[in-house]
Scaffold this motif. Structure first.
Motif, PDB file in Angstrom:
ATOM      1  N   SER A  79     -24.865  65.175  27.208  1.00 32.09           N
ATOM      2  CA  SER A  79     -25.745  65.680  26.151  1.00 32.09           C
ATOM      3  C   SER A  79     -27.084  64.964  26.108  1.00 32.09           C
ATOM      4  CB  SER A  79     -25.054  65.578  24.785  1.00 32.09           C
ATOM      5  OG  SER A  79     -24.868  64.219  24.414  1.00 32.09           O
ATOM      6  N   ILE A  80     -27.108  63.666  26.477  1.00 33.78           N
ATOM      7  CA  ILE A  80     -28.381  62.935  26.426  1.00 33.78           C
ATOM      8  C   ILE A  80     -28.980  62.711  27.809  1.00 33.78           C
ATOM      9  CG2 ILE A  80     -27.811  61.791  24.261  1.00 33.78           C
ATOM     10  CD1 ILE A  80     -27.027  59.335  25.745  1.00 33.78           C
ATOM     11  N   GLY A  81     -28.213  63.033  28.857  1.00 33.84           N
ATOM     12  CA  GLY A  81     -28.767  63.025  30.203  1.00 33.84           C
ATOM     13  C   GLY A  81     -28.861  61.685  30.886  1.00 33.84           C
ATOM     14  N   VAL A  82     -28.108  60.683  30.420  1.00 33.45           N
ATOM     15  CA  VAL A  82     -28.111  59.375  31.081  1.00 33.45           C
ATOM     16  C   VAL A  82     -26.689  58.845  31.157  1.00 33.45           C
ATOM     17  CG1 VAL A  82     -30.440  58.760  30.318  1.00 33.45           C
ATOM     18  CG2 VAL A  82     -28.480  58.111  28.908  1.00 33.45           C
ATOM     19  N   ARG A  83     -26.454  57.930  32.116  1.00 33.36           N
ATOM     20  CA  ARG A  83     -25.163  57.258  32.218  1.00 33.36           C
ATOM     21  C   ARG A  83     -25.149  56.069  31.262  1.00 33.36           C
ATOM     22  NH1 ARG A  83     -23.848  53.281  35.781  1.00 33.36           N
ATOM     23  NH2 ARG A  83     -25.785  53.733  36.918  1.00 33.36           N
ATOM     24  N   LEU A  84     -24.088  55.927  30.498  1.00 36.74           N
ATOM     25  CA  LEU A  84     -24.023  54.896  29.458  1.00 36.74           C
ATOM     26  C   LEU A  84     -23.185  53.690  29.862  1.00 36.74           C
ATOM     27  CD1 LEU A  84     -23.536  57.241  26.373  1.00 36.74           C
ATOM     28  CD2 LEU A  84     -25.648  56.154  27.143  1.00 36.74           C
ATOM     29  N   PHE A  85     -22.241  53.869  30.778  1.00 34.47           N
ATOM     30  CA  PHE A  85     -21.354  52.778  31.177  1.00 34.47           C
ATOM     31  C   PHE A  85     -21.326  52.631  32.689  1.00 34.47           C
ATOM     32  CE2 PHE A  85     -19.487  53.905  27.039  1.00 34.47           C
ATOM     33  CZ  PHE A  85     -19.353  52.644  26.455  1.00 34.47           C
ATOM     34  N   ASP A  86     -21.250  51.381  33.145  1.00 32.64           N
ATOM     35  CA  ASP A  86     -20.892  51.071  34.527  1.00 32.64           C
ATOM     36  C   ASP A  86     -19.410  50.744  34.525  1.00 32.64           C
ATOM     37  OD1 ASP A  86     -23.392  51.361  35.783  1.00 32.64           O
ATOM     38  OD2 ASP A  86     -24.025  49.391  35.037  1.00 32.64           O
ATOM     39  N   ARG A  87     -18.625  51.518  35.242  1.00 35.10           N
ATOM     40  CA  ARG A  87     -17.170  51.379  35.200  1.00 35.10           C
ATOM     41  C   ARG A  87     -16.629  50.989  36.563  1.00 35.10           C
ATOM     42  NH1 ARG A  87     -16.686  57.084  32.204  1.00 35.10           N
ATOM     43  NH2 ARG A  87     -18.880  57.057  32.779  1.00 35.10           N
ATOM     44  N   MET A  95     -32.652  67.971  20.663  1.00 33.84           N
ATOM     45  CA  MET A  95     -31.206  68.152  20.737  1.00 33.84           C
ATOM     46  C   MET A  95     -30.638  68.315  19.338  1.00 33.84           C
ATOM     47  SD  MET A  95     -28.374  65.565  22.442  1.00 33.84           S
ATOM     48  CE  MET A  95     -28.909  64.217  21.393  1.00 33.84           C
ATOM     49  N   SER A  96     -29.923  69.413  19.103  1.00 29.81           N
ATOM     50  CA  SER A  96     -29.378  69.660  17.777  1.00 29.81           C
ATOM     51  C   SER A  96     -28.207  68.729  17.509  1.00 29.81           C
ATOM     52  CB  SER A  96     -28.933  71.122  17.656  1.00 29.81           C
ATOM     53  OG  SER A  96     -27.916  71.387  18.607  1.00 29.81           O
ATOM     54  N   PHE A  97     -27.983  68.448  16.244  1.00 28.87           N
ATOM     55  CA  PHE A  97     -26.914  67.537  15.841  1.00 28.87           C
ATOM     56  C   PHE A  97     -25.697  68.323  15.386  1.00 28.87           C
ATOM     57  CE2 PHE A  97     -24.536  65.307  12.600  1.00 28.87           C
ATOM     58  CZ  PHE A  97     -24.277  64.095  13.224  1.00 28.87           C
ATOM     59  N   ASP A  98     -24.516  67.892  15.800  1.00 23.68           N
ATOM     60  CA  ASP A  98     -23.293  68.470  15.251  1.00 23.68           C
ATOM     61  C   ASP A  98     -22.252  67.370  15.131  1.00 23.68           C
ATOM     62  OD1 ASP A  98     -22.008  68.112  17.759  1.00 23.68           O
ATOM     63  OD2 ASP A  98     -22.810  70.019  18.457  1.00 23.68           O
ATOM     64  N   GLY A  99     -21.128  67.731  14.522  1.00 25.84           N
ATOM     65  CA  GLY A  99     -20.097  66.732  14.270  1.00 25.84           C
ATOM     66  C   GLY A  99     -19.543  66.128  15.539  1.00 25.84           C
ATOM     67  N   ARG A 100     -19.526  66.892  16.637  1.00 26.02           N
ATOM     68  CA  ARG A 100     -18.999  66.356  17.888  1.00 26.02           C
ATOM     69  C   ARG A 100     -19.852  65.212  18.417  1.00 26.02           C
ATOM     70  NH1 ARG A 100     -18.736  71.873  21.146  1.00 26.02           N
ATOM     71  NH2 ARG A 100     -20.707  72.044  19.994  1.00 26.02           N
ATOM     72  N   SER A 132     -13.639  46.248  34.952  1.00 27.39           N
ATOM     73  CA  SER A 132     -14.511  46.009  33.805  1.00 27.39           C
ATOM     74  C   SER A 132     -15.285  47.253  33.412  1.00 27.39           C
ATOM     75  CB  SER A 132     -15.496  44.871  34.110  1.00 27.39           C
ATOM     76  OG  SER A 132     -16.384  45.265  35.138  1.00 27.39           O
ATOM     77  N   VAL A 133     -15.756  47.239  32.179  1.00 27.63           N
ATOM     78  CA  VAL A 133     -16.614  48.288  31.640  1.00 27.63           C
ATOM     79  C   VAL A 133     -17.802  47.600  30.975  1.00 27.63           C
ATOM     80  CG1 VAL A 133     -16.833  50.164  29.978  1.00 27.63           C
ATOM     81  CG2 VAL A 133     -14.701  49.872  31.239  1.00 27.63           C
ATOM     82  N   THR A 134     -19.010  47.919  31.413  1.00 27.94           N
ATOM     83  CA  THR A 134     -20.207  47.328  30.815  1.00 27.94           C
ATOM     84  C   THR A 134     -21.216  48.421  30.516  1.00 27.94           C
ATOM     85  OG1 THR A 134     -21.177  46.911  33.001  1.00 27.94           O
ATOM     86  CG2 THR A 134     -19.920  45.113  31.992  1.00 27.94           C
ATOM     87  N   LEU A 135     -22.010  48.203  29.492  1.00 28.45           N
ATOM     88  CA  LEU A 135     -23.058  49.153  29.155  1.00 28.45           C
ATOM     89  C   LEU A 135     -24.192  49.093  30.174  1.00 28.45           C
ATOM     90  CD1 LEU A 135     -23.351  48.597  25.300  1.00 28.45           C
ATOM     91  CD2 LEU A 135     -22.644  50.722  26.394  1.00 28.45           C
ATOM     92  N   THR A 136     -24.753  50.250  30.499  1.00 29.36           N
ATOM     93  CA  THR A 136     -25.985  50.287  31.277  1.00 29.36           C
ATOM     94  C   THR A 136     -27.147  49.893  30.362  1.00 29.36           C
ATOM     95  OG1 THR A 136     -26.392  52.605  30.725  1.00 29.36           O
ATOM     96  CG2 THR A 136     -25.075  52.154  32.708  1.00 29.36           C
ATOM     97  N   ASP A 137     -28.318  49.733  30.925  1.00 24.28           N
ATOM     98  CA  ASP A 137     -29.489  49.426  30.094  1.00 24.28           C
ATOM     99  C   ASP A 137     -29.706  50.516  29.049  1.00 24.28           C
ATOM    100  OD1 ASP A 137     -29.935  47.137  31.508  1.00 24.28           O
ATOM    101  OD2 ASP A 137     -31.496  47.980  32.798  1.00 24.28           O
ATOM    102  N   GLU A 138     -29.531  51.783  29.460  1.00 24.02           N
ATOM    103  CA  GLU A 138     -29.686  52.885  28.517  1.00 24.02           C
ATOM    104  C   GLU A 138     -28.592  52.857  27.457  1.00 24.02           C
ATOM    105  OE1 GLU A 138     -31.657  53.732  32.306  1.00 24.02           O
ATOM    106  OE2 GLU A 138     -29.606  53.164  31.789  1.00 24.02           O
TER     107      GLU A 138
END
Length: 306
Positions: free
Chosen positions: A47-55, A1-6, A59-65
């Protein structure tokens, strides 16, 4: 995956959500709209293909990923901030909010007397000292560092040992004048002993003593069971009974005559104090400064050190 400012921008949004605890507060901190925050998270997840938050609505919590990603990128973001501060010629890189996870005993009996000195030494630090019974999820809850007694968990956390302290058996002079002093650990069966509940098992903590190569477990009974060290010390000072507690926090009370150390020839269990932080890289300057400060006052020979 290429890197950019976004990508970096979206990762900064992730960090802001973790530190603030919600999408709305992250939007306020970053001067963005809530919908802009949601879109940034969506782009990052895509962009990374995984879910990052359980919403949920509450509440908002991070997933394991999400925890894995944040654990890797948080020291890098802190390093970028330190580099900018140093390059810009700032007077110190020790700045910003520092969230510290501690237990009650360390917070009240060991850290509190030194807080003013730390804040004076680092005027650009905003310290958030949160007392928790359990370590919990250091990364998921957005903590920079934890100071805890006991064996570090098997995890990706970095552990630095700060202190080894033993337990002491103590009572107030008033209690001893009424009931006398135990001469051996086995004498404790005839005394009122204040018991402490284990946060791990929920049961009263066992008392054990060592003399030379002899180890003696002691069964105590009591009408008072507590789960917090401040209450334990307060009850002991009031003459309720005999208590066992970490020596590092009561040396001042013993030196001032408010408590009397008992069974001095017998050693109690030892506890190690660790600094824990979520990084396998160099920790940010504010974390290094806090660890060094705690290590200094623990070993400077002050009454509260062991």
């Amino acid at each position: 995956m290429s890197f950019d400012g976004r990508l970096l921008s979206n990762i900064s949004v992730l960090a802001a959500i973790v530190h603030s605890g919600s999408f709305a507060r992250a939007a306020e901190a970053l001067s963005m709209s809530p919908s802009g925050i949601s879109r940034a998270v969506g782009r990052l997840e895509t962009s990374i293909g995984v879910r990052l938050f359980d919403r949920t609505t509450r509440s908002v919590t991070l997933t394991d990923e999400g925890r894995m990603l944040y654990g890797e990128i948080s020291p890098l973001l802190a390093g970028i901030g330190d580099a900018v501060n140093l390059t810009s010629g700032a007077s110190t890189a020790v700045r910003g909010r520092l969230r510290v996870n501690v237990d009650t005993y360390f917070s009240r009996r060991m850290m509190a007397p030194h807080l003013s000195r730390f804040l004076t030494l680092y005027p650009e630090i905003s310290l958030e000292l949160l007392v928790r019974d359990q370590l919990g999820d250091l990364v998921g809850e957005g903590f920079d560092i934890a100071i805890r007694f006991g064996q570090p968990p098997s995890s990706t956390l970095i552990a630095r040992k700060l202190l080894e302290t033993s337990t002491v058996t103590v009572a107030s002079p008033d209690y001893l004048s009424k009931y006398g002093s135990p001469k051996t650990p086995s004498d404790l069966i005839h005394h009122f002993c204040i018991q402490m509940k284990s946060t791990m098992t929920g049961l009263p903590m066992e008392w054990e003593y060592t003399l030379g190569k002899t180890t003696m477990p002691v069964k105590t009974t009591s009408r008072l069971l507590v789960n917090e060290s401040g209450t334990l010390i307060g009850a002991c000072l009031a003459g309720v009974g005999i208590a066992r507690i970490k020596a590092s926090g009561v040396k001042d009370l013993i030196a001032q005559g408010h408590l009397v150390e008992l069974l001095q020839g017998w050693r109690g269990e030892k506890f190690d104090l660790y600094a824990l932080y979520p990084s396998r890289h160099l920790p940010p300057a504010k974390v290094r400064a806090f660890i060094d400060f705690v290590s200094e006052f623990l070993h400077e020979g002050a009454p509260l050190s062991d």
